[in-house]
Scaffold this active site. Sequence first.
Site, short mmCIF file in Angstrom:
data_model
loop_
_atom_site.label_atom_id
_atom_site.label_comp_id
_atom_site.label_asym_id
_atom_site.label_seq_id
_atom_site.Cartn_x
_atom_site.Cartn_y
_atom_site.Cartn_z
N TYR A 9 0.74 -0.80 0.31
CA TYR A 9 -0.41 -0.27 -0.13
C TYR A 9 0.56 1.42 -0.13
O TYR A 9 -0.03 2.23 -0.63
CB TYR A 9 -0.79 0.14 1.29
CG TYR A 9 -2.35 -0.46 1.01
CD1 TYR A 9 -2.94 -0.50 0.01
CD2 TYR A 9 -1.81 -2.64 1.38
CE1 TYR A 9 -4.39 -1.21 0.33
CE2 TYR A 9 -3.50 -3.18 1.20
CZ TYR A 9 -4.22 -2.92 0.82
OH TYR A 9 -5.57 -4.00 -0.04
N ILE A 10 2.21 1.05 0.88
CA ILE A 10 3.12 2.70 0.54
C ILE A 10 3.37 2.28 -0.42
O ILE A 10 4.55 4.12 -0.75
CB ILE A 10 2.98 2.86 2.09
CG1 ILE A 10 2.50 2.90 3.45
CG2 ILE A 10 4.71 3.72 2.56
CD1 ILE A 10 1.51 4.27 3.01
N ARG A 145 2.85 9.57 5.89
CA ARG A 145 1.80 10.15 6.44
C ARG A 145 0.45 9.59 5.79
O ARG A 145 -0.51 10.05 6.10
CB ARG A 145 2.18 11.36 6.62
CG ARG A 145 3.43 11.27 7.78
CD ARG A 145 3.61 13.25 7.55
NE ARG A 145 3.65 13.61 9.30
CZ ARG A 145 4.32 14.54 9.35
NH1 ARG A 145 4.56 15.67 8.06
NH2 ARG A 145 5.10 15.05 10.27
N LYS A 197 6.21 10.21 13.94
CA LYS A 197 5.17 9.53 12.88
C LYS A 197 4.34 8.55 14.05
O LYS A 197 2.93 8.46 13.60
CB LYS A 197 6.16 8.16 12.20
CG LYS A 197 5.14 7.09 11.59
CD LYS A 197 4.26 7.97 11.02
CE LYS A 197 3.25 6.80 10.62
NZ LYS A 197 1.96 6.76 9.42
N GLY A 248 -9.77 0.18 12.81
CA GLY A 248 -8.68 -0.55 12.04
C GLY A 248 -7.69 -0.01 10.69
O GLY A 248 -7.00 0.99 11.53
N CYS A 251 -2.15 1.24 10.55
CA CYS A 251 -1.61 2.58 11.30
C CYS A 251 -1.44 2.92 12.99
O CYS A 251 -1.46 2.66 14.03
CB CYS A 251 -1.19 3.89 10.86
SG CYS A 251 -0.64 3.64 9.35
N TYR A 310 -11.81 -1.67 6.72
CA TYR A 310 -11.48 -0.83 7.53
C TYR A 310 -11.76 0.66 7.99
O TYR A 310 -12.24 1.65 8.46
CB TYR A 310 -9.95 -0.79 8.56
CG TYR A 310 -8.58 0.40 7.90
CD1 TYR A 310 -8.78 1.26 8.37
CD2 TYR A 310 -8.37 -0.10 6.87
CE1 TYR A 310 -8.08 2.22 8.10
CE2 TYR A 310 -7.14 0.41 6.59
CZ TYR A 310 -7.30 1.89 7.04
OH TYR A 310 -6.45 2.39 6.24
N1 LIG Z 1 -0.87 1.07 4.71
C1 LIG Z 1 -0.86 2.89 5.62
O1 LIG Z 1 -1.92 3.37 5.67
C2 LIG Z 1 0.51 2.69 5.80
C3 LIG Z 1 0.22 4.37 6.29
C4 LIG Z 1 1.79 5.21 6.18
C5 LIG Z 1 3.10 4.12 7.40
N2 LIG Z 1 2.46 2.84 6.52
C6 LIG Z 1 3.41 1.73 6.88
O2 LIG Z 1 4.34 1.84 5.67
C7 LIG Z 1 5.08 0.10 6.29
C8 LIG Z 1 4.18 -0.81 4.86
O3 LIG Z 1 3.56 -0.55 5.16
P1 LIG Z 1 2.06 -1.27 3.47
O4 LIG Z 1 0.44 -0.68 3.79
O5 LIG Z 1 2.53 -0.91 2.69
O6 LIG Z 1 2.34 -2.87 4.24
P2 LIG Z 1 1.47 -4.21 2.79
O7 LIG Z 1 2.09 -5.42 4.13
O8 LIG Z 1 0.67 -2.95 2.26
O9 LIG Z 1 3.26 -4.19 2.13
C9 LIG Z 1 4.56 -4.28 2.26
C10 LIG Z 1 5.13 -5.35 1.00
O10 LIG Z 1 6.77 -5.33 1.64
C11 LIG Z 1 6.59 -6.10 0.55
N3 LIG Z 1 7.94 -7.33 1.60
C12 LIG Z 1 7.54 -8.19 2.68
N4 LIG Z 1 8.88 -8.07 3.49
C13 LIG Z 1 10.05 -8.17 1.70
C14 LIG Z 1 11.56 -8.48 1.58
N5 LIG Z 1 12.12 -8.40 2.88
N6 LIG Z 1 11.41 -8.16 0.05
C15 LIG Z 1 11.08 -7.28 -0.44
N7 LIG Z 1 9.25 -7.16 -0.33
C16 LIG Z 1 9.49 -7.29 1.05
C17 LIG Z 1 5.49 -7.81 1.26
O11 LIG Z 1 5.35 -8.89 0.41
C18 LIG Z 1 4.52 -6.96 0.78
O12 LIG Z 1 3.71 -6.88 -0.76
C19 LIG Z 1 4.03 -0.52 7.00
O13 LIG Z 1 5.77 -0.06 7.97
C20 LIG Z 1 3.30 0.83 8.13
O14 LIG Z 1 3.33 0.60 9.12
C21 LIG Z 1 1.74 2.06 6.03
#
Ligand SMILES: NC(=O)c1ccc[n+]([C@@H]2O[C@H](COP(=O)([O-])OP(=O)(O)OC[C@H]3O[C@@H](n4cnc5c(N)ncnc54)[C@H](O)[C@@H]3O)[C@@H](O)[C@H]2O)c1
Length: 402
Positions: A9-10, A145, A197, A248, A251, A310
Site C-alpha cells: 500500500y505504501i 503519512r 510518526k 482498524g 497505522c 477498516y
Molecule cells: N498502509 C498504510 O496506510 C500506511 C500508512 C503509513 C505508513 N505505513 C507503514 O508503511 C509500511 C508498509 O506498510 P504497507 O501497508 O505498505 O504494507 P503491505 O503489507 O501492504 O506491503 C508490504 C510489502 O512488502 C513486501 N515485503 C515484505 N518483506 C519483504 C522483503 N524482505 N523484501 C521485499 N519485499 C518484502 C510484501 O510482500 C508486501 O508486498 C509499514 O511499516 C506501515 O506501518 C502504512
Amino acid sequence: MINVIGLGYIGLPTALMLASHGQVVVGTDCNADLVATLNRGETTFKEEGLDRLFANAIRGGIRFTTEYQRTDLYIVSVPTPYDKFSKKVDPGYVVKAVGQVLQVCPDEAVVVIESTISPGTLDKSVRPVVAASGKRISLVHAPERIIPGNMVYELLHNNRTIGADDKAVGERVKAVYASFCQGEIIVTDIRTAEMTKVVENTFRAVNIAFANELARICRHDGMDVYEIIRICNMHPRVNILQPGPGVGGHCISVDPWFLVGDYPSLAKVIDESMKTNDGQPAFVLNRIHEIMKENGITDNRRVGLYGLTYKENVDDVRESPTLQMLEVQERHLACPLKVYDPLIQRQIVENQFFDFDAFLSEVDLVVIMVKHDHIKQNWDKLKGKVILDCHNICPLEGVYHL
Ligand SMILES: NC(=O)c1ccc[n+]([C@@H]2O[C@H](COP(=O)([O-])OP(=O)(O)OC[C@H]3O[C@@H](n4cnc5c(N)ncnc54)[C@H](O)[C@@H]3O)[C@@H](O)[C@H]2O)c1
C-alpha cells in the site's frame, strides 16, 4: 536508480510517484504473484488515481522484479506489525530487507526506511545488521503519512519528515522526495523522525478513544453523544472526533502500541486509549444484542454487517472493526453474522455476500460498520429494516446509534 523494496500500500504508490517524476525506479517485492500482476500491467489494490499514476510510471520506465538491485539508493517499505504479547514493534521484516540490501549494495549507498518504527528501532535492530556486514552505508528514516483513500493526493501534498545522521545525506534524500512532493520537507535526526510518526498516529488514536468513551457514557445514561459533540465543538478550542465501531488499518490500531510496549510505566493514557478502541467492536456487539431484544429478533442469522474494510471507500480489511467483531463473536460460539461489502469481491469470512440485494433479503437488522459512498446512495433499499448506524450517517427514521 532507486530500488524500492516492498510494493504494498505504501511502497507501490511511492515507487510509481518517483518514476512518474523523472526518477529511474525498480520496484522489488518478495511476493512473486504481486510482481507478476504488476508486470501484467495491473495494479494490486484500488485507490483513487492509482491506475493513472501506474500508466505514467510505466511510461517513465519503472520495472518490477523479485530481485534486489545494486544501486546507491534504496527505499524500504515493508510491514512493521507489533508483537501482540509485548506490544513492541516487530522489526523482523525491516531487518530482513536491510540484510538483503546489504548483500547487493555498494559502499556509500543510502538506505531509506519508510516503514513505521518505534523510536530507537534503527539503533537497536538495524545498525547491528549493518555493522556486522562491514559495509559503509547511510541509514535514513522517512516515515510515510498518507491515508488510504487519498494516497495519491497526499503523496503530492503532505509535509514530510526525513531523519538522517548526516545533514548532507538528509538533504540528498530530501531532493529525491522533492521531485514530487509539494509539501514542506523537514530534515531532522533519525530518532526524532521515528518518534514523530508514532506520535502522530497516537494523537489520532487517543482522540478517537475519547469520542468512543463519550459514546459509552452517553449510552449508559441515555444522552445523545452526537448532539453533545456538535455543541461542544462550537467552543473555539474544542474539536472532538466522532465515535465509531472501532479502529482498524495498519497505522492507528497498531503504532501507538509501540509506545506502550517500550514505555509501559509511562504510556498510561495511550494504553487505556488503545484498550478503549479495541473494546469498541465488543461494545457494538452488545448494542446489537440490545437492539435484537428490543425488536424481537431472536436469530442472529437475521443480522447483517454492512462493511468489511477498516475505513470507507478503500478495499483494505486489515485489523478492520468488522473482522475484530466477528472474532469476538466467534469466542462466544455464536452463529456468524452475515456480512456484505461492496468493495470486497473475494471471500474473506463465512456468510459473506457479494450482492447487496441478496444480503438485504436475508437480514432484518443491518449494522452500518463502514460509511462507504455506496450505502449513502442506497438508503431506499434499507427502508423497513432495523438499522444500527455506527457512524450517524443514515437519514432514515428510527435508526439506532452507538
Ligand atoms: N498502509 C498504510 O496506510 C500506511 C500508512 C503509513 C505508513 N505505513 C507503514 O508503511 C509500511 C508498509 O506498510 P504497507 O501497508 O505498505 O504494507 P503491505 O503489507 O501492504 O506491503 C508490504 C510489502 O512488502 C513486501 N515485503 C515484505 N518483506 C519483504 C522483503 N524482505 N523484501 C521485499 N519485499 C518484502 C510484501 O510482500 C508486501 O508486498 C509499514 O511499516 C506501515 O506501518 C502504512
